[in-house]
Structure formats: structure tokens, C-alpha cells
Motif scaffolding. Sequence first.
Motif, PDB file in Angstrom:
ATOM      1  N   ASN A  10       0.818  -1.230   0.000  1.00  0.00           N
ATOM      2  CA  ASN A  10       0.000   0.000   0.000  1.00  0.00           C
ATOM      3  C   ASN A  10       0.847   1.275   0.000  1.00  0.00           C
ATOM      4  N   ASN A  11       2.152   1.120   0.007  1.00  0.00           N
ATOM      5  CA  ASN A  11       3.026   2.280  -0.202  1.00  0.00           C
ATOM      6  C   ASN A  11       3.436   2.428  -1.670  1.00  0.00           C
ATOM      7  N   ASP A  15       5.501   7.132   1.040  1.00  0.00           N
ATOM      8  CA  ASP A  15       6.005   6.778   2.381  1.00  0.00           C
ATOM      9  C   ASP A  15       7.538   6.705   2.386  1.00  0.00           C
TER      10      ASP A  15
HETATM   11 MG    MG Z   1       2.606   3.703   4.760  1.00  0.00          MG
END
Ligand code: MG
Length: 364
Positions: free
Chosen positions: A222-223, A237
Motif C-alpha cells: 500500500n506504499n 512513504d
Molecule cells: Mg505507509
Amino acid sequence: MKNKLREIFELFVTDGTFSRGEPFGNGHIHDTFRAETAEADKDDYILQRLNNKIFKKIPELQNNIERVTGHLNRKLRDIPGSDLKRECLALIPSKEGKSWIVDMDGNYWRMYIFITNHRSYDIVDKPEKAYEGGKAIGRFQAMLADLPGNPLFETIPFFHDIEKRLETFKQSIGKNPVNRVERATDEINFILQRVDEMKIILKLGREGKIPLRITHNDTKFNNILLDENDKALCVIDLDTVMPGYVHYDFGDAIRTAANTAAEDEKVLSKVSMDIRLFEAYSEGYLSETRETLNPVEKEYLAFAPKLITYTIAVRFLTDYIDGDIYFKIHHEHHNLQRARAQIKLVQSMEEQYGAMKKIIGKLV
Ligand code: MG
Ligand code: ADP
Ligand code: GN1
């Protein structure tokens, strides 16, 4: 909170007017909000209250991110058709000219342009998406390989150092501050039985067989944002971008991209590594890095997912024993549940290790 967010928003140099702010995303570390502007044609923003218990030197951290995003931005500008607001994180300067502000309570905040029409996945269901994630990380590493200047600041020293992580783990077990050790005996034993084999990457590093490169170090899927067509869009991130071994990024990405269930899945029979997703990610990653990785780096790629999944299990379990002081949790035994799911995933990787080595051997 809304007024607070508006106040913070107004300390940055923005185009539009603040209209509303909501918590956003599933990160475990910072408090992240989406700040929408009133004007339809102006950018929205991401506001983050930074976790300065975990990141102790925010100015140095932000300096890293300024350097990394500046470098990526300059490279993208030379590529015709690049969408600079979506393919690279864009930090917003404060009215004082810094890339962060400190509020009246001593909290640090930063702001990015909100990346529109992105897709973010906690679980990956198709090889095509895993392939795109692999490409994104490979490309990210390649683009940062010639970052000028001093080495990046180490925002969290020994971040993926399994020897240090195990030392801390054993200290926590010894202290047993909230009496949770007994509840986690099976998991603790699982970890202790595999200590020796996990030291190999550090050993190869010490022997000079694998180089330190600029790595992301938090390549949870999810980054890695995909676009509306599920094509690689942007790696986000950036707090832990610093010197590291490529195995850390490869391993952490497989840990999340190839898991058939959520990171914290309660029903352990659902957790396993999908070898097709492993293969697709590897293909995407190697399409960008095949020419640069040395033979030893390549040889140990198949081992990396076991190491990082094990490392994260150690970290979740340590935090559980410590009384949940690091990761955000959503219920009482959440960190134990996370550790169990990661351990199940390590087992699945152990079972498929032969096949993983074969795939990497074929792809390199
Ligand atoms: Mg993150
Ligand atoms: P954490 O370290 O807490 O995981 P992140 O920087 O990853 O914090 O941000 C948390 C979530 O916020 C991300 O997973 C993503 O969903 C979202 N996010 C962060 N930055 C942006 C951005 N510039 N545009 C859109 N979404 C973002
Ligand atoms: C944290 O920041 P986030 O949520 O993307 C953690 C990672 C862990 C991950 C486990 C700075 O990632 O190292 O792998 O949780 N980030 C930090 O989900 O500790």
C-alpha cells in the motif's frame, strides 16, 4: 479536529481554500488526513502529523525527503509526458519556507499534494498488479542510484538489522512488562528456532559481497500507488529511504504483494504466499534491475521474503510483549494476531522455497 486541520493547512503555501479534512489511509505510523479544497480546479492535499516518538529527528528526516523527491522530480521532468503531481510525492513548503511546521503542542506536520485517481491495495489479487509493483520499486531504486551528496540520514538506525531486532526481542521477553509472554509462547519459540539462518544477509554485507544501496525500506504494497488502470504510478512513504540492501525492499514487497490474506488475518488458514504473485512481482522488479544487481544479490532474492516476513513478525511480537508502544493497534491483541499471520506466511514461504529459488534462477 476540523478547525485544527484548517489552522495547520493555513501555515502552508497552498493554492486553494481548506474545505474539509478526514483521516485517510491505513498507515501504522503517522496520523494522515486528506485535506480537500473548496475549489474544484485546485489540488487537494495530504496532511500528516508525524510520529516523532519513532522518528526522533524530523528536520533530518524531512531533509532526506526533500533530496529524494527533488532528485526524482528532476529526472521525471526530462521524461516527456510525465505527470509530476502524480508520479512523485510533492512536498508543500510552509509559509516560513520549511517542509514542515511545528504546532503549538509541539507536534510536527507536513503536507503533500494529494495524488488523484490512485489505487492503493492492502491485498493484491492479480499478477498484473504485483508485476506493476515490482516495476515501481525497481525503477525507484534505479532512479535514486545516482543521488548526489552525502549518504542519506539514517532515520531509524538498524531498521532491518535482524540481529539488533532479536536482541531487543529477547530483552522484552526478559522484562515481560505487561505479562504477555505466556500468551505468546508458541510464537516466541517459532522465532527462536530460526535465529541462525536469518543472519545471512548481514553476513554477506559484512563480507562485502552485497553493497549498501539507496533503498526504500518500507515497500509494503500500500506504499506503492497504482493508477486508474492499475499501472505503476508512485512510490510513497519515503520516511525510511536510506542505505540498505535490496533484499529488504524485495522481501517486504513480497510479504504484502504475494500474501493471499491481510497482514493481520485472524483466520490463519487463509494466509499463504501465492507463488504466481511472487513470480509476477519478481518479473516486474527484475525488468528494471537485472542489469545492476550483482550475482550474489540475485542469488539471495528468493531468501529475502522469508527474512523480512520473519523480521516483521519479530517486531509485531516485540511490540505485543512491550504493551503496544510502536504500531497503531485497533484491538487488544492486535499485534499478536499480526505476528501469528506473519508466522503463518513464513511457514508458507518455507514450504515453497524450492519453487521460489527456481523462479528467480529462471528470471535473472
Ligand atoms: Mg505507509
Ligand atoms: P504511514 O507511515 O503511517 O504508513 P504514509 O505516508 O504511508 O504513512 O501515508 C498513509 C496513507 O496515506 C498511505 O498508505 C496512502 O493511502 C495515503 N497517502 C499518503 N501520501 C499520499 C499522497 N500524496 N496522495 C494520496 N494518498 C497518500
Ligand atoms: C509500518 O508506515 P507503514 O504503515 O507503511 C512500519 C513498517 C512495517 C509496517 C507493517 C516506519 O509501515 O516497517 O513493515 O508498518 N514502518 C515503520 O505493516 O516502522
